[in-house]
Design a protein around this motif. Structure first.
Motif, short mmCIF file in Angstrom:
data_model
loop_
_atom_site.label_atom_id
_atom_site.label_comp_id
_atom_site.label_asym_id
_atom_site.label_seq_id
_atom_site.Cartn_x
_atom_site.Cartn_y
_atom_site.Cartn_z
N ARG A 1 0.93 -1.19 -0.05
CA ARG A 1 0.04 -0.09 -0.04
C ARG A 1 0.70 1.21 -0.24
N ALA A 2 0.37 2.39 -0.72
CA ALA A 2 1.26 3.52 -1.15
C ALA A 2 1.11 4.37 0.45
N ASP A 3 2.45 4.92 0.78
CA ASP A 3 2.35 5.78 1.77
C ASP A 3 2.11 7.14 1.58
N GLU A 4 1.02 7.62 1.92
CA GLU A 4 0.47 8.97 1.59
C GLU A 4 0.47 9.76 2.64
N ARG A 5 1.34 9.75 3.35
CA ARG A 5 1.58 10.65 4.66
C ARG A 5 2.42 11.70 3.95
N ALA A 6 2.03 13.07 4.27
CA ALA A 6 2.98 14.23 4.06
C ALA A 6 4.51 14.15 4.90
N SER A 7 5.53 14.48 4.07
CA SER A 7 6.72 14.57 4.79
C SER A 7 7.25 15.84 4.61
N ALA A 8 7.71 16.41 5.77
CA ALA A 8 8.63 17.58 6.00
C ALA A 8 9.87 17.40 5.17
#
Length: 474
Positions: free
Chosen positions: A44-51
């Motif tokens: 599953r794709a990791d769609e969390r925003a990353s700083a």
């Protein structure tokens, strides 16, 4: 028989109950068992925003991208209008253009595409002179898709810089200028522009070198920033930014193949000074020191293209150079602590001196070390005319004719460059460096501008013949 009917009745009741329960379950959102889905081919794709994605480059680009523009120069051309068939016959359709006088209308054709950068909120755009030199009108494309018309405020061919003014009253995003005198070799730089018409393309690289000189055809270019940030046709005039989004250079040229990773930008310290002159005066005011120099013969084993030193060959009477104590025959060892590589480089550095600024010359005179501090003064049109007389051997005057005035050669000094070129009293001077002149004042102003490039090109007319004649004008 009775038992069988009761059993059938109970079975019917149970069936009806199961049907009602299934209906209730469906109504409650509980789906009936479905066929099993095959497992996903990838996790599953990791769609969390990353700083971590918001690097300093991203932040710098977001800050300045709206101030980078696309510049389209359009030239006024004549467009032939097809003939209209009079009778509508096949003959008129095929041969009408051959036997009728051709008709034309005026139109515009795009002659160059380049980039630019807005450097003030009221719409001044800094770009390259070669982007706008052939244009009659200019369209400037903004990041939001709008196009604004612009007019030329001023150009400086010798530095390849130009300033446009956008036709708008709104406040616009602009890029803050930084400094180029403290650039670090290896520091990150960002180029934004319009390569091959691909608007607002961003590339990154490092400062490969500063104060770089290089050959462009027969001409030597002095004091550029070298970078490996990708610069391609259409990037000309676009900004070179530091990691904080400050303007440190104006992208101008590439060397060799486009994929060589060798690009050059005009340092912002020089570009800003020229832009301020163009905005305030419409032209660049050149500093004047009154010193003529030449290369000494190269020593055996010296680098090709190098010089054996630079010698002062003349000092104009009453000039800043004479007042500072510079003498003909002095050898120039350094300017502000940096040895000149050639006479051409020395002249470039002295002409690049802002008016009122002083330069320290380290000189060698008959084996002794001498220092002289020379302050640049403005080269006035009258002084430029005196230099034409001294260096070229030409004096001009003004002659009234029906409908206006003409610039006429008044005298030619014997054995001067003008005499060797065959100029004679009575010849007409029509242009100076491709600028039309019709008065002595116009000739003087054009000569002052020509000295920045070190070359005076006159269009001289004698009778019905006209010829362009070039003179060195250092």
């Amino acid at each position: 028989m009775v038992r069988s009917r009761r059993s059938s009745s109970r079975s019917a009741v149970r069936g009806a109950g199961r049907a009602l329960a299934l209906a209730a379950a469906l109504a409650a959102g509980v789906a009936a068992p479905a066929a099993a889905r095959p497992p996903a081919a990838l996790p599953r794709a990791d769609e969390r925003a990353s700083a971590n994605r918001r690097t300093p480059v991203v932040i710098a680009v977001e800050k300045v991208r709206g101030a980078v523009v696309n510049v389209s120069a359009e030239e006024l051309v004549r467009i032939r209008v097809p003939s209209q068939p009079r009778g509508g016959t096949m003959g008129d359709l095929l041969f009408g253009d051959l036997f009728e006088r051709p008709r034309y209308r005026k139109g515009y054709a795009t002659t160059s595409l380049g980039s630019g950068v807005i450097v003030s909120p009221d719409g001044y755009v800094l770009t390259n002179n070669h982007v706008v030199e052939r244009g009659a009108r200019f369209r400037v494309g903004l990041l939001d898709g709008r196009e604004l018309m612009a007019k030329v405020v001023g150009t400086d061919p010798s530095s390849d810089l130009a300033v446009l003014k956008l036709d708008t009253r709104e406040k616009l995003p602009y890029v803050t200028t930084g400094r180029s005198d403290d650039l670090l070799i290896g520091e990150t730089v960002i180029a934004i522009g319009n390569p091959f018409g691909l608007a607002h393309t961003v590339t990154t690289g490092v400062v490969s070198a500063v104060h770089r000189n290089f050959k462009a055809g027969e001409r030597t270019m002095f004091d550029f920033i070298q970078t490996d940030a990708s610069i391609n046709p259409g990037n000309s005039g676009g900004p070179l930014l530091d990691i904080d989004g400050r303007l440190v250079g104006v992208n101008t040229a590439i060397l060799g193949d486009r994929s060589a990773g060798i690009g050059f930008a005009i340092p912002i310290d020089r570009a800003r000074r020229i832009a301020e002159d163009l905005i305030a005066h419409g032209e660049v005011r050149e500093g004047y020191l009154g010193i003529s120099v030449d290369d000494l013969p190269r020593k055996d084993g010296s680098v090709d293209g190098g010089s054996g030193g630079v010698r002062v060959t003349g000092v104009d009477p009453g000039s800043p150079g004479e007042r500072a104590g510079v003498r003909s025959g002095d050898r120039v060892e350094a300017v502000d602590g940096t040895p000149p590589g050639s006479a051409a480089e020395l002249l470039f550095r002295l002409r690049d001196l802002p008016i009122g600024r002083a330069a320290r010359l380290d000189l060698s005179r008959r084996g002794a070390r001498v220092q002289a501090t020379v302050t640049a003064v403005e080269l006035t049109p009258q002084r430029a005319a005196e230099l034409v007389q001294q260096r070229v051997g030409l004096r001009v005057s003004e002659e009234r004719v029906s409908g206006g005035t003409l610039v006429v050669v008044r005298s030619v000094a014997g054995r001067s460059p003008a005499a060797q070129a065959g100029l004679q009293p009575g010849d007409l001077v029509r242009e100076v460096n491709s600028a039309e002149v019709s008065s002595v004042a116009g000739f003087q102003r054009a000569a002052a501008r020509a000295r920045r490039g070190g070359r005076l090109v006159l269009l001289v007319q004698r009778g019905y013949a006209a010829e362009r004649i070039a003179f060195d004008f250092d």
